[in-house]
Motif scaffolding. Structure first.
Motif, short mmCIF file in Angstrom:
data_model
loop_
_atom_site.label_atom_id
_atom_site.label_comp_id
_atom_site.label_asym_id
_atom_site.label_seq_id
_atom_site.Cartn_x
_atom_site.Cartn_y
_atom_site.Cartn_z
N ILE A 192 76.34 -14.43 18.62
CA ILE A 192 75.84 -15.09 17.42
C ILE A 192 75.48 -14.04 16.37
CG2 ILE A 192 74.01 -16.58 16.51
CD1 ILE A 192 73.82 -17.79 19.36
N ALA A 199 74.22 -13.29 12.05
CA ALA A 199 73.56 -13.86 10.88
C ALA A 199 74.56 -14.68 10.07
CB ALA A 199 72.97 -12.74 10.02
N VAL A 228 71.53 -19.43 11.04
CA VAL A 228 70.94 -18.19 11.53
C VAL A 228 70.64 -17.33 10.30
CG1 VAL A 228 71.23 -16.18 13.00
CG2 VAL A 228 72.27 -18.36 13.66
N ASP A 229 69.36 -17.03 10.06
CA ASP A 229 69.00 -16.32 8.84
C ASP A 229 69.32 -14.83 8.93
OD1 ASP A 229 66.97 -15.07 10.31
OD2 ASP A 229 65.42 -16.47 9.65
N GLY A 288 68.39 -12.94 11.88
CA GLY A 288 68.99 -13.35 13.14
C GLY A 288 68.22 -14.44 13.85
N GLU A 289 67.43 -15.22 13.11
CA GLU A 289 66.56 -16.23 13.72
C GLU A 289 66.95 -17.64 13.26
OE1 GLU A 289 62.42 -13.65 14.09
OE2 GLU A 289 62.80 -14.83 12.28
N VAL A 290 66.66 -18.61 14.11
CA VAL A 290 66.71 -20.02 13.72
C VAL A 290 65.30 -20.58 13.84
CG1 VAL A 290 69.12 -20.43 14.36
CG2 VAL A 290 67.33 -20.69 16.09
N LYS A 307 60.27 -20.00 15.21
CA LYS A 307 61.45 -19.16 15.03
C LYS A 307 61.88 -18.55 16.36
CE LYS A 307 60.74 -17.95 10.18
NZ LYS A 307 60.64 -16.85 9.19
N LYS A 356 64.80 -15.78 17.84
CA LYS A 356 65.82 -14.80 17.48
C LYS A 356 67.02 -14.96 18.42
CE LYS A 356 66.48 -9.89 16.42
NZ LYS A 356 66.85 -10.18 15.01
N VAL A 357 68.14 -15.29 17.84
CA VAL A 357 69.34 -15.56 18.63
C VAL A 357 70.50 -14.62 18.30
CG1 VAL A 357 68.77 -18.00 19.01
CG2 VAL A 357 70.07 -17.32 16.96
N ALA A 358 70.40 -13.86 17.22
CA ALA A 358 71.49 -12.95 16.85
C ALA A 358 71.72 -11.93 17.96
CB ALA A 358 71.17 -12.23 15.55
N ALA A 374 71.50 -17.87 24.27
CA ALA A 374 70.63 -18.52 23.28
C ALA A 374 70.14 -19.86 23.79
CB ALA A 374 71.38 -18.68 21.96
#
Length: 268
Positions: free
Chosen positions: A57, A59, A104-105, A108-110, A117, A119-121, A128
């Motif tokens: 994943i 950004a 995904v900002d 690297g978070e949703v 929040k 972090k999934v990046a 994830a």
């Protein structure tokens, strides 16, 4: 008389050159069949082909995330309806599918309601999903999480029958899958020089693949990543066809020169 003969010879050479240009533009490309060496390839070579690795994943990816709990109303608080990916091109439905989900900002978070929040990046969708399930378990009882890319898109350009950007329903997609969605190459597409452009953490990577060779299965670019761009170059036949007006002009000139040569010859 010798001068006349020399003129005739020179003009004949000119005609021959013109005719050669015309005929060379009509030579067909014999390299049409894929994997022409497949019969002679050692099976061990194919067995050692590059294995599929799950994409990570990044950004600006869009994730479809659904959390199911024993209390359906509780799960509905954070769920966002997932649109079904469209296998077509840039239709309204396809654009809607790309815009539905959790972005995904840049960090690297949703951000999920009640959970916060996450972090999934840098994670795969499986990693994830497990991370979000652990965080959801702090709020909900026995949550079940479904997560996938909502914008796993590849673009196919050039000499294919249906060039477009395709949003795919799964993340295990090969170059052959993408070309199939695009209706395969046209008769004018170069099968020995397929270009793939990949964005890897902001850096562009390039690769050339030869569909005529089984070596394609050993390429790290055989399986595609999200946002890959595939470009199929035109072959010489297409270039010649694009210059058809010029070719017709050459034919007219050659015909005129031939008539002149015949007229001069008649005065010998």
């Amino acid at each position: 008389m010798n001068k006349l003969n020399n003129v005739i010879k020179r003009m004949s050479k000119v005609v021959a050159l013109f005719m050669l240009a015309l005929t060379s533009s009509c030579v067909s490309n014999k390299k049409i069949a894929y994997f022409q060496d497949i019969q002679t390839v050692n099976q061990a070579k194919l067995d050692n082909a590059v294995a599929f690795t799950e994409p990570q994943i990044q950004a600006d990816d869009i994730l479809s995330i659904n959390i199911f709990t024993l209390n359906l109303q509780s799960g509905a608080v954070i769920n966002q309806a997932a649109a079904t990916p469209t296998l077509g091109g840039n239709t309204n439905a396809s654009l809607a599918a790309q815009n539905t989900g959790f972005l995904v900002d840049k960090n690297g978070e949703v951000e999920l309601s009640l959970i916060g929040k996450v972090k999934v990046a840098g994670l795969t969708t499986y990693q994830a999903r497990e991370l979000i399930r652990e965080k959801a378990a702090e709020v909900y009882k026995q949550p079940n999480v479904q997560l996938r890319f909502a914008n796993f898109k590849v673009s196919v350009l050039g000499e294919v029958n249906a060039p477009s950007a395709y949003t795919l329903p799964n993340e295990k997609v090969s170059i052959l899958d993408a070309l199939s969605l695009a209706g395969d190459l046209t008769i004018y597409g170069r099968r020995d020089n397929i270009l793939i452009v990949r964005d890897n953490n902001g850096k562009k990577e390039f690769a050339r693949l030869d569909l005529n060779s089984s070596d394609i299965f050993n390429s790290a670019f055989y399986y595609l990543k999200q946002n890959d761009v595939i470009y199929v170059e035109p072959n010489k036949r297409k270039v010649s066809a694009s210059n058809s007006a010029q070719i017709q002009t050459i034919g007219v000139i050659a015909s005129v020169v031939s008539v002149i040569v015949l007229a001069i010859s008649s005065f010998k």
